[in-house]
Design a protein around this motif. Structure first.
Motif, short mmCIF file in Angstrom:
data_model
loop_
_atom_site.label_atom_id
_atom_site.label_comp_id
_atom_site.label_asym_id
_atom_site.label_seq_id
_atom_site.Cartn_x
_atom_site.Cartn_y
_atom_site.Cartn_z
N VAL A 19 8.56 -35.38 74.45
CA VAL A 19 8.46 -34.42 73.99
C VAL A 19 7.21 -34.47 72.71
O VAL A 19 7.46 -35.45 71.92
CB VAL A 19 9.46 -33.48 73.28
N VAL A 20 6.01 -34.01 73.05
CA VAL A 20 5.02 -34.32 72.17
C VAL A 20 4.75 -32.92 71.58
O VAL A 20 3.91 -33.29 70.31
CB VAL A 20 3.92 -34.97 72.70
N ALA A 21 5.19 -31.81 71.88
CA ALA A 21 4.84 -30.55 71.28
C ALA A 21 5.82 -29.64 71.67
O ALA A 21 6.25 -29.56 72.77
CB ALA A 21 3.40 -29.97 71.40
N LEU A 22 6.07 -28.63 70.70
CA LEU A 22 6.91 -27.40 71.04
C LEU A 22 6.51 -26.44 70.71
O LEU A 22 5.82 -26.12 69.51
CB LEU A 22 8.35 -27.73 70.31
N ASN A 23 6.05 -25.12 71.56
CA ASN A 23 5.13 -24.29 71.49
C ASN A 23 4.08 -24.33 70.45
O ASN A 23 3.25 -23.82 69.72
CB ASN A 23 6.07 -22.98 70.28
N GLY A 24 3.23 -25.64 70.94
CA GLY A 24 2.00 -25.73 70.61
C GLY A 24 2.02 -26.67 69.43
O GLY A 24 0.82 -27.14 68.96
#
Length: 66
Positions: A19-24
């Motif tokens: 995961v590299v981003a959550l919600n941008g």
């Protein structure tokens, strides 16, 4: 769906989705991810940006109770 860390028949580990981003919002480490998830409610839809191998993908997931 998301791909987990896996172990092959010879015992080698194969990295799953990262995961590299959550919600941008960028996720730099596991603390960032856990803190971002704690701010969400059970049942919320979130957008994860993941790295799978060399590809970057976006996946929408509904958060459930553990």
């Amino acid at each position: 769906g998301l791909q987990p860390l896996q172990q092959d028949r010879s015992g080698r580990l194969a990295l799953g989705d990262v995961v590299v981003a959550l919600n941008g919002k960028a996720v730099e480490n596991s603390d960032d991810l856990f803190n971002a998830l704690e701010r969400q409610k059970i049942g919320a839809m979130v957008s994860l940006t993941i790295r799978r191998g060399q590809a970057i993908r976006s996946v929408d997931v509904r958060l459930g109770k553990r």
